[in-house]
Design an enzyme around this catalytic site. Structure first.
Site, PDB file in Angstrom:
ATOM      1  N   ARG A  58       0.862  -1.181   0.000  1.00 39.00           N
ATOM      2  CA  ARG A  58       0.000   0.000   0.000  1.00 39.00           C
ATOM      3  C   ARG A  58       0.893   1.224   0.000  1.00 39.00           C
ATOM      4  O   ARG A  58       1.727   1.386   0.888  1.00 39.00           O
ATOM      5  CB  ARG A  58      -0.854  -0.059   1.268  1.00 39.00           C
ATOM      6  CG  ARG A  58      -2.057   0.809   1.256  1.00 39.00           C
ATOM      7  CD  ARG A  58      -2.902   0.492   2.473  1.00 39.00           C
ATOM      8  NE  ARG A  58      -2.350   1.090   3.676  1.00 39.00           N
ATOM      9  CZ  ARG A  58      -3.076   1.657   4.626  1.00 39.00           C
ATOM     10  NH1 ARG A  58      -4.391   1.689   4.510  1.00 39.00           N
ATOM     11  NH2 ARG A  58      -2.537   2.167   5.692  1.00 39.00           N
ATOM     12  N   THR A 112      -1.063   7.732  -1.335  1.00 36.82           N
ATOM     13  CA  THR A 112      -2.306   7.493  -2.097  1.00 36.82           C
ATOM     14  C   THR A 112      -3.130   6.355  -1.495  1.00 36.82           C
ATOM     15  O   THR A 112      -4.319   6.236  -1.783  1.00 36.82           O
ATOM     16  CB  THR A 112      -1.981   7.110  -3.549  1.00 36.82           C
ATOM     17  OG1 THR A 112      -1.271   5.860  -3.531  1.00 36.82           O
ATOM     18  CG2 THR A 112      -1.141   8.162  -4.232  1.00 36.82           C
ATOM     19  N   ASP A 126       0.757  -1.023  12.394  1.00 41.86           N
ATOM     20  CA  ASP A 126       1.149  -1.630  11.114  1.00 41.86           C
ATOM     21  C   ASP A 126       1.491  -3.102  11.354  1.00 41.86           C
ATOM     22  O   ASP A 126       2.506  -3.421  11.982  1.00 41.86           O
ATOM     23  CB  ASP A 126       2.356  -0.878  10.542  1.00 41.86           C
ATOM     24  CG  ASP A 126       2.686  -1.340   9.140  1.00 41.86           C
ATOM     25  OD1 ASP A 126       2.856  -2.564   8.938  1.00 41.86           O
ATOM     26  OD2 ASP A 126       2.770  -0.493   8.236  1.00 41.86           O
ATOM     27  N   ASP A 154       4.972  -4.380  10.140  1.00 41.13           N
ATOM     28  CA  ASP A 154       6.077  -3.843  10.951  1.00 41.13           C
ATOM     29  C   ASP A 154       6.126  -4.527  12.322  1.00 41.13           C
ATOM     30  O   ASP A 154       7.192  -4.831  12.847  1.00 41.13           O
ATOM     31  CB  ASP A 154       5.924  -2.332  11.166  1.00 41.13           C
ATOM     32  CG  ASP A 154       6.156  -1.545   9.880  1.00 41.13           C
ATOM     33  OD1 ASP A 154       6.366  -2.183   8.827  1.00 41.13           O
ATOM     34  OD2 ASP A 154       6.103  -0.302   9.928  1.00 41.13           O
TER      35      ASP A 154
HETATM   36  C1  PRP Z   1      -1.048  -3.795   5.141  1.00 39.93           C
HETATM   37  C2  PRP Z   1      -1.860  -4.994   5.570  1.00 39.93           C
HETATM   38  C3  PRP Z   1      -2.824  -5.170   4.426  1.00 39.93           C
HETATM   39  C4  PRP Z   1      -3.035  -3.752   3.955  1.00 39.93           C
HETATM   40  C5  PRP Z   1      -4.382  -3.271   4.367  1.00 39.93           C
HETATM   41  O1  PRP Z   1      -0.062  -4.185   4.237  1.00 39.93           O
HETATM   42  O2  PRP Z   1      -1.095  -6.139   5.837  1.00 39.93           O
HETATM   43  O3  PRP Z   1      -2.320  -5.970   3.380  1.00 39.93           O
HETATM   44  O4  PRP Z   1      -2.023  -2.942   4.565  1.00 39.93           O
HETATM   45  O5  PRP Z   1      -4.614  -1.976   3.916  1.00 39.93           O
HETATM   46  P1  PRP Z   1      -5.735  -1.639   2.843  1.00 39.93           P
HETATM   47  O6  PRP Z   1      -6.971  -2.391   3.230  1.00 39.93           O
HETATM   48  O7  PRP Z   1      -5.881  -0.143   2.982  1.00 39.93           O
HETATM   49  O8  PRP Z   1      -5.226  -2.023   1.481  1.00 39.93           O
HETATM   50  P2  PRP Z   1       1.056  -3.190   3.674  1.00 39.93           P
HETATM   51  O9  PRP Z   1       0.669  -2.703   2.314  1.00 39.93           O
HETATM   52  O10 PRP Z   1       1.403  -2.164   4.691  1.00 39.93           O
HETATM   53  O11 PRP Z   1       2.270  -4.164   3.409  1.00 39.93           O
HETATM   54  P3  PRP Z   1       3.114  -5.073   4.435  1.00 39.93           P
HETATM   55  O12 PRP Z   1       2.194  -6.174   4.914  1.00 39.93           O
HETATM   56  O13 PRP Z   1       4.215  -5.579   3.580  1.00 39.93           O
HETATM   57  O14 PRP Z   1       3.593  -4.202   5.565  1.00 39.93           O
HETATM   58  N1  URA Z   2      -2.290  -1.777   7.405  1.00 38.61           N
HETATM   59  C1  URA Z   2      -1.932  -2.104   8.667  1.00 38.61           C
HETATM   60  O1  URA Z   2      -1.025  -2.940   8.876  1.00 38.61           O
HETATM   61  N2  URA Z   2      -2.571  -1.494   9.679  1.00 38.61           N
HETATM   62  C2  URA Z   2      -3.552  -0.626   9.495  1.00 38.61           C
HETATM   63  O2  URA Z   2      -4.113  -0.115  10.475  1.00 38.61           O
HETATM   64  C3  URA Z   2      -3.905  -0.284   8.174  1.00 38.61           C
HETATM   65  C4  URA Z   2      -3.263  -0.887   7.152  1.00 38.61           C
END
Ligand code: PRP
Ligand code: URA
Length: 207
Positions: free
Chosen positions: A103, A107, A199, A202
């Site tokens: 994500r 944006t 997150d 993270d």
């Molecule tokens: C996070 C989470 C979801 C997404 C949700 O992933 O694990 O996949 O955000 O957000 P959304 O519903 O607004 O799309 P992220 O893109 O941060 O990647 P990561 O898991 O690699 O940290």
């Molecule tokens: N992705 C995450 O990991 N946490 C949130 O709260 C939103 C998006």
């Protein structure tokens, strides 16, 4: 339109609260997320189709059941990985597909950077796994990929969902069953779920 199933089991809610706690570090976060995923998969797979089979016990012939279709578990990278191992403990014969989505911070649009899936998903029970459903962009992007490969029986196993994300997923995929441990209050101005757990990627991996 399928409803959202909130899994209210006390062990799920106890573990969710551990995960929300900012004092829970990556080592414990990994362990607890695995435990909660195992508890949730039991409920999420309840609708798997079965076929009757005959079986010979040491004493008599009787009837039993086998799963009707192959199963593929699809974690959305990265955070979905935290739920994968414990799900495979319970469905060891499942195949594993991967969808890499990131994500973009400003944006909030999800872009795909990896895809590794069986070519014809029409015959599979698909378990899509992502702990966070925030804006819904990642789930919709994953569902677009799965649908493009013919998936017909998908269910989403999610830990924390925002109402905004559920609405968005519903508007694109009204029949997708969503299993979650919580529907939280709302998104903040940066697209994070409130109260949420921060997150998820993270917190799992420490970066
Ligand atoms: C996070 C989470 C979801 C997404 C949700 O992933 O694990 O996949 O955000 O957000 P959304 O519903 O607004 O799309 P992220 O893109 O941060 O990647 P990561 O898991 O690699 O940290
Ligand atoms: N992705 C995450 O990991 N946490 C949130 O709260 C939103 C998006």
């Amino acid at each position: 339109m399928k409803s959202v199933t909130i899994i209210t089991h006390p062990l799920v809610q106890h573990n969710l609260t551990r995960l929300r706690d900012q004092e829970t570090g990556p080592q414990e976060f990994r362990r607890v997320l695995g435990e909660v995923a195992a508890l949730m998969i039991y409920e999420a797979t309840r609708s798997f189709g079965v076929a009757p089979v005959a079986v010979q016990t040491p004493l008599a012939r009787t009837r039993g059941f086998r799963l009707r279709r192959e199963v593929v578990v699809v974690p959305i990278l990265r955070a979905g990985l935290g739920m994968l191992d414990s799900i495979l403990q319970l469905i060891p014969h499942a195949r594993v597909g991967f969808i890499g989505l990131k994500r973009e911070e400003t944006t909030l649009r999800a872009t795909t950077y990896h895809q590794s899936l069986p070519p014809d998903l029409g015959n599979f029970e698909v378990v899509l796994v992502d702990p966070m459903l925030a804006t819904g962009g990642s789930t919709v992007a994953a569902m677009d990929l799965l649908s493009g490969l013919g998936a017909k029986r998908v269910r989403l196993v999610n830990l924390v969902a925002a109402p905004e994300g559920i609405r968005r997923v519903r508007s694109h995929y009204p029949d997708l069953p969503i299993f979650t441990a919580a529907v939280d209050r709302k998104l903040n101005e940066k697209g994070y779920i409130l109260p949420g757990l921060g997150d998820a990627g993270d917190r799992l991996f420490g970066v």
